[in-house]
Design a protein around this motif. Structure first.
Motif, PDB file in Angstrom:
ATOM      1  N   GLY A 350       0.802  -1.209   0.000  1.00 28.09           N
ATOM      2  CA  GLY A 350       0.000   0.000   0.000  1.00 28.09           C
ATOM      3  C   GLY A 350       0.837   1.261   0.000  1.00 28.09           C
ATOM      4  N   SER A 351       1.843   1.314   0.864  1.00 24.30           N
ATOM      5  CA  SER A 351       2.667   2.523   0.933  1.00 24.30           C
ATOM      6  C   SER A 351       3.555   2.665  -0.300  1.00 24.30           C
ATOM      7  CB  SER A 351       3.515   2.520   2.206  1.00 24.30           C
ATOM      8  OG  SER A 351       4.358   1.389   2.267  1.00 24.30           O
ATOM      9  N   ARG A 352       4.076   1.562  -0.820  1.00 29.55           N
ATOM     10  CA  ARG A 352       4.870   1.652  -2.049  1.00 29.55           C
ATOM     11  C   ARG A 352       4.030   2.171  -3.214  1.00 29.55           C
ATOM     12  NH1 ARG A 352       8.405  -3.978  -1.426  1.00 29.55           N
ATOM     13  NH2 ARG A 352      10.227  -2.979  -0.451  1.00 29.55           N
ATOM     14  N   SER A 353       2.776   1.720  -3.275  1.00 29.59           N
ATOM     15  CA  SER A 353       1.887   2.191  -4.335  1.00 29.59           C
ATOM     16  C   SER A 353       1.580   3.676  -4.165  1.00 29.59           C
ATOM     17  CB  SER A 353       0.590   1.376  -4.338  1.00 29.59           C
ATOM     18  OG  SER A 353       0.850   0.006  -4.592  1.00 29.59           O
ATOM     19  N   PHE A 354       1.373   4.095  -2.920  1.00 28.35           N
ATOM     20  CA  PHE A 354       1.098   5.505  -2.650  1.00 28.35           C
ATOM     21  C   PHE A 354       2.271   6.381  -3.086  1.00 28.35           C
ATOM     22  CE2 PHE A 354       1.197   9.304   0.001  1.00 28.35           C
ATOM     23  CZ  PHE A 354      -0.111   9.769  -0.088  1.00 28.35           C
ATOM     24  N   VAL A 355       3.468   5.965  -2.726  1.00 22.97           N
ATOM     25  CA  VAL A 355       4.667   6.723  -3.109  1.00 22.97           C
ATOM     26  C   VAL A 355       4.790   6.803  -4.626  1.00 22.97           C
ATOM     27  CG1 VAL A 355       7.201   6.636  -3.096  1.00 22.97           C
ATOM     28  CG2 VAL A 355       5.921   6.299  -0.963  1.00 22.97           C
ATOM     29  N   LYS A 356       4.497   5.699  -5.300  1.00 16.66           N
ATOM     30  CA  LYS A 356       4.554   5.671  -6.762  1.00 16.66           C
ATOM     31  C   LYS A 356       3.481   6.575  -7.379  1.00 16.66           C
ATOM     32  CE  LYS A 356       5.463   3.681 -10.885  1.00 16.66           C
ATOM     33  NZ  LYS A 356       6.749   3.766 -11.596  1.00 16.66           N
ATOM     34  N   ASP A 357       2.276   6.557  -6.809  1.00 19.09           N
ATOM     35  CA  ASP A 357       1.133   7.258  -7.398  1.00 19.09           C
ATOM     36  C   ASP A 357       1.067   8.735  -7.037  1.00 19.09           C
ATOM     37  OD1 ASP A 357       0.408   4.822  -8.437  1.00 19.09           O
ATOM     38  OD2 ASP A 357      -1.159   4.419  -6.956  1.00 19.09           O
ATOM     39  N   HIS A 358       1.804   9.146  -6.001  1.00 19.77           N
ATOM     40  CA  HIS A 358       1.695  10.538  -5.531  1.00 19.77           C
ATOM     41  C   HIS A 358       3.069  11.201  -5.388  1.00 19.77           C
ATOM     42  CE1 HIS A 358      -2.621  10.300  -4.738  1.00 19.77           C
ATOM     43  NE2 HIS A 358      -2.402   9.083  -4.264  1.00 19.77           N
ATOM     44  N   PRO A 359       3.786  11.353  -6.500  1.00 20.91           N
ATOM     45  CA  PRO A 359       5.111  11.985  -6.407  1.00 20.91           C
ATOM     46  C   PRO A 359       5.032  13.417  -5.906  1.00 20.91           C
ATOM     47  CG  PRO A 359       4.409  11.766  -8.697  1.00 20.91           C
ATOM     48  CD  PRO A 359       3.450  10.964  -7.886  1.00 20.91           C
ATOM     49  N   GLU A 360       3.917  14.094  -6.157  1.00 21.39           N
ATOM     50  CA  GLU A 360       3.782  15.489  -5.717  1.00 21.39           C
ATOM     51  C   GLU A 360       3.710  15.577  -4.194  1.00 21.39           C
ATOM     52  OE1 GLU A 360      -0.317  13.914  -5.471  1.00 21.39           O
ATOM     53  OE2 GLU A 360       1.393  13.598  -6.810  1.00 21.39           O
ATOM     54  N   ILE A 361       3.102  14.572  -3.546  1.00 22.93           N
ATOM     55  CA  ILE A 361       3.070  14.558  -2.091  1.00 22.93           C
ATOM     56  C   ILE A 361       4.436  14.186  -1.539  1.00 22.93           C
ATOM     57  CG2 ILE A 361       2.097  13.366  -0.082  1.00 22.93           C
ATOM     58  CD1 ILE A 361      -0.563  13.255  -1.517  1.00 22.93           C
ATOM     59  N   VAL A 362       5.072  13.186  -2.128  1.00 19.07           N
ATOM     60  CA  VAL A 362       6.397  12.770  -1.680  1.00 19.07           C
ATOM     61  C   VAL A 362       7.383  13.933  -1.777  1.00 19.07           C
ATOM     62  CG1 VAL A 362       8.329  11.204  -2.116  1.00 19.07           C
ATOM     63  CG2 VAL A 362       5.972  10.357  -2.257  1.00 19.07           C
ATOM     64  N   ALA A 363       7.286  14.710  -2.845  1.00 16.14           N
ATOM     65  CA  ALA A 363       8.175  15.859  -3.021  1.00 16.14           C
ATOM     66  C   ALA A 363       7.978  16.900  -1.936  1.00 16.14           C
ATOM     67  CB  ALA A 363       7.945  16.487  -4.397  1.00 16.14           C
ATOM     68  N   GLY A 364       6.769  16.966  -1.380  1.00 15.51           N
ATOM     69  CA  GLY A 364       6.471  17.966  -0.368  1.00 15.51           C
ATOM     70  C   GLY A 364       6.574  17.472   1.061  1.00 15.51           C
ATOM     71  N   VAL A 365       7.105  16.269   1.261  1.00 17.43           N
ATOM     72  CA  VAL A 365       7.147  15.703   2.612  1.00 17.43           C
ATOM     73  C   VAL A 365       8.111  16.485   3.508  1.00 17.43           C
ATOM     74  CG1 VAL A 365       7.944  13.716   3.956  1.00 17.43           C
ATOM     75  CG2 VAL A 365       6.383  13.368   2.047  1.00 17.43           C
ATOM     76  N   GLN A 366       7.599  16.932   4.614  1.00 19.23           N
ATOM     77  CA  GLN A 366       8.414  17.516   5.681  1.00 19.23           C
ATOM     78  C   GLN A 366       8.970  16.406   6.570  1.00 19.23           C
ATOM     79  OE1 GLN A 366       9.635  20.340   6.340  1.00 19.23           O
ATOM     80  NE2 GLN A 366       9.468  20.979   8.463  1.00 19.23           N
ATOM     81  N   ALA A 367       8.115  15.451   6.912  1.00 24.05           N
ATOM     82  CA  ALA A 367       8.535  14.293   7.712  1.00 24.05           C
ATOM     83  C   ALA A 367       7.432  13.254   7.705  1.00 24.05           C
ATOM     84  CB  ALA A 367       8.851  14.694   9.152  1.00 24.05           C
TER      85      ALA A 367
END
Length: 516
Positions: A350-367
Motif C-alpha cells: 500500500g505505501s509503495r503504491s502511494f509513493v509511486k502514485d503521488h510523487p507530488e506529495i512525496v516531493a512535499g514531505v516535511q517528515a
C-alpha cells in the motif's frame, strides 16, 4: 530612529514570547486531551472487537477502511479510500478440528490464510506423518501413503515451555540437555524435508497432487500457547495450523501406530478478487498546504487473532493523534496527512503504491512518522541516513514532555530498507522515521500470532505514543524551515566489498494472489 529600532526590538521579543507561549499551550492542550479525553479504548473496541483482523482482500479489511473514513468524517477530517490494486478475496469463516479416534476431543487450530475450504460436512480421515525417505526418488515411491490422509509436515516440538521458563526452573544440565535434543530433532526434521526434494513451501502442493485430503502445520512461536499463522500453499485441499500441544498429540498417536482420525470443517469462501485500498485523511495546511507531515501506520494484519499489536496499536496512535490535532491545532501551517496502508504484511504494497502514485506529495514531505512494532512506548528513533536529521528531529523532540520522551536516538543512522512502511518513503528520498517501541515480548507472543489480541494492549504506553506523535507532528508542521534531504555517504559493504547504495523505490504488488 533609535526609538523605532527599540520599539521593533520590543515587538519582536513580545512576538517571540507569544509564539513560545502558544507552543507551550498547544503542547499542554495535546497532553490534556490525550490523558483526560482519550478515545483509544473506544476506537480499539470498534476496530478490534467489532471489525476484527484485517487480512488483505477480506471483507473485514474493506469494513475497516469504511469505518476509518466514517470516523474521520465524524471528527470533521476529510478522508477517503484510495484504491491502488486488487487482491485475492477470501473470507475465513469458521474452522473446527476434532480428534474422533482413538478418543474424542476438540483441537485448537485454524485454517491458514487463503486456504481452500472443506464441504459443509467437513473431511474425516486418518492423520499420518510426512513419509521419511532416504532421497527424493524414494520419496516419490512413498507418496502413495498420503492418499486420503491428513499429513503432518512440521517438526514435533519436544517442549511447549519457552526457554526463559526452562532457564528459571530447570537445572543447568537439564536445560542444556533439552536444547541439545531439540537441536538434534530440528536437524533431523530439516534433513527429512530436504530428502523429499522440495521446500516446505512446495511440499503442500505435492501432497495435494498425491491425493492427501489436508495438510497440517504447527508454527510454534516459542511462547506458551502461541503459534504464528500465515498463508496456505494448497489449491484445493485445506491447510490448517494446529497448536503445539494438540499437534504433539496427533504426532505421537501417528508415530506410535494408533492411527488417529480427525474431522476438519473449514468454512472459508473464495470470493474472487477484491479492490485494495489505503485510507487517507488530511488536515489541510493554511500556509504551506503543499508540504506534508505524514502520520503512517499499516492497517492490514494477519488474521490468526485480532491484529491488536500488529498493527492495531499503531493505527490507534495515528487516529487518536489526528483527532487531537484537529481539536487543538485545527489550522496547521503544513498539511497533516495520515496514511493507513493496505497489504504491508505482503511487502509494503500500500505505501509503495502511494509513493509511486503521488510523487507530488512525496516531493512535499516535511517528515513521515511511522509506528508498527507493538504496544510498547516508543524507545528508539533513527535518523535513517539523513545527514541533518539531528538538526530538525532533535529540535522537535526537545519540545516533547520529559515524561514522554525517554527515547534513544541514532543519528544519522542508516536508511531503512524494509520492515515497515517508512522504508517506502526513505527509498524515495523523503525524511521518514520509525517510532520504534519497547518489545513487550512482541516477536514471540503477538507478532503474526494467534494471541495478538485486545488484552495484550498496554494502554499507558499507547497513550504515551499518541502524545509523542501529536507533538512531533505539530512541531514539524510549525518549523520555519523545510527539512533537509541530504543523505549520508554509505560505507563499503563488508560482505561484497562494494560501495553501498541508497535503497531504490519499488512499486507495490498491484495484483496479489491472483493469476494473470
Amino acid at each position: 530612529m533609535k526609538k523605532q529600532l527599540f520599539a521593533f526590538a520590543i515587538s519582536s521579543l513580545l512576538s517571540a514570547g507569544l509564539c513560545a507561549q502558544s507552543q507551550e499551550e498547544t503542547i499542554k492542550a495535546v497532553v490534556t486531551e490525550a490523558t483526560e479525553n482519550s478515545q483509544l479504548k473506544l476506537l480499539a473496541h470498534q476496530l478490534l472487537d467489532v471489525v476484527g483482523p484485517r487480512l488483505v482482500g477480506s471483507p473485514e479489511m474493506k469494513q475497516a477502511h469504511d469505518w476509518a473514513v466514517k470516523t474521520y468524517t465524524d471528527w470533521g477530517i476529510p478522508a477517503e479510500n484510495q484504491q491502488w490494486g486488487v487482491w485475492k478475496a477470501w473470507d475465513r469463516g469458521i474452522t473446527h478440528i476434532d480428534l474422533v479416534s482413538p478418543r474424542s476431543v476438540s483441537l485448537e487450530g485454524m485454517q491458514l490464510a487463503w486456504s481452500p475450504s472443506t464441504s459443509a460436512k467437513g473431511v474425516e480421515a486418518e492423520v499420518v506423518v510426512l513419509p521419511e525417505a532416504k532421497d527424493s526418488l524414494a520419496f516419490q515411491d512413498m507418496l502413495s501413503q498420503v492418499k486420503g490422509k491428513f499429513v503432518l509436515i512440521s517438526m514435533p516440538q519436544p517442549t511447549g515451555r519457552p526457554d526463559e521458563n526452562w532457564e528459571e526452573w530447570a537445572t543447568p544440565e537439564s536445560f542444556e540437555k533439552m536444547k541439545t535434543e531439540r537441536d538434534a530433532l530440528n536437524d533431523a526434521w530439516n534433513a527429512r524435508i530436504k530428502a523429499t526434494g522440495y521446500s516446505s513451501r512446495e511440499l503442500p502442493k505435492i501432497l495435494e497432487k498425491a491425493g492427501a485430503v489436508g495438510v497440517i502445520t504447527s508454527n510454534w512461536s516459542r511462547g506458551f500457547g502461541v503459534n504464528k499463522v500465515f498463508s496456505a500453499y494448497t489449491d484445493k485441499i485445506p491447510m490448517v495450523d494446529i497448536a503445539l500441544e494438540d499437534y504433539g498429540l496427533l504426532y505421537r498417536l501417528a508415530d506410535y501406530g494408533d492411527k488417529p482420525v480427525i474431522k476438519v470443517v473449514a468454512q472459508s469462501k473464495d470470493l474472487g478478487e477484491a479492490p485494495t485500498f489505503n485510507t487517507i485523511a488530511q488536515i489541510k495546511g493554511t500556509e504551506k498546504p503543499d508540504e506534508y507531515v505524514i502520520l503512517s501506520a499499516h492497517f492490514d494484519s494477519w488474521d490468526g487473532a485480532q491484529g491488536a499489536t500488529d498493527n492495531g496499536t499503531g493505527t490507534l496512535v495515528m487516529m487518536e493523534a489526528m483527532r487531537i490535532l484537529k481539536k487543538v491545532y485545527p489550522n496547521p501551517k503544513r498539511t497533516i496527512l495520515v496514511g493507513h496502508w493496505g497489504s504491508e504484511e505482503q511487502g509494503l504494497n500500500g505505501s509503495r503504491s502511494f509513493v509511486k502514485d503521488h510523487p507530488e506529495i512525496v516531493a512535499g514531505v516535511q517528515a513521515v512518522f511511522n509506528q508498527d512494532n507493538g504496544t510498547g512506548r516508543v524507545a528508539n528513533i533513527s535518523g535513517n541516513g539523513f545527514l541533518h536529521a539531528y538538526d530538525y528531529l532533535g529540535s522537535w523532540l526537545s519540545a516533547v514532555p520529559d515524561e514522554v520522551a525517554e527515547i534513544e536516538t541514532n543519528f544519522p543512522g542508516a536508511p531503512g530498507r524494509g520492515g515497515s512502511d517508512y522504508a517506502s518513503f526513505v527509498a524515495a528520498g523523503a525524511p521518514a522515521f520509525n517510532l520504534s517501541s519497547l518489545s513487550w515480548n512482541y516477536w514471540n507472543y503477538t507478532w503474526h500470532t494467534n494471541r495478538d489480541t485486545y488484552d495484550k494492549i498496554v494502554w499507558d504506553d499507547v497513550q504515551n505514543n499518541v502524545i509523542l506523535t501529536a507533538v512531533l507532528a505539530y512541531m514539524a508542521s510549525e518549523d520555519e524551515d523545510k527539512t533537509s534531504r541530504e543523505q549520508i555517504v554509505l560505507p563499503v559493504s563488508s560482505r561484497t566489498g562494494e560501495q553501498m547504495t541508497w535503497p531504490e523505490p519499488r512499486d507495490g504488488t498491484r495484483r496479489g494472489g491472483l493469476e494473470d
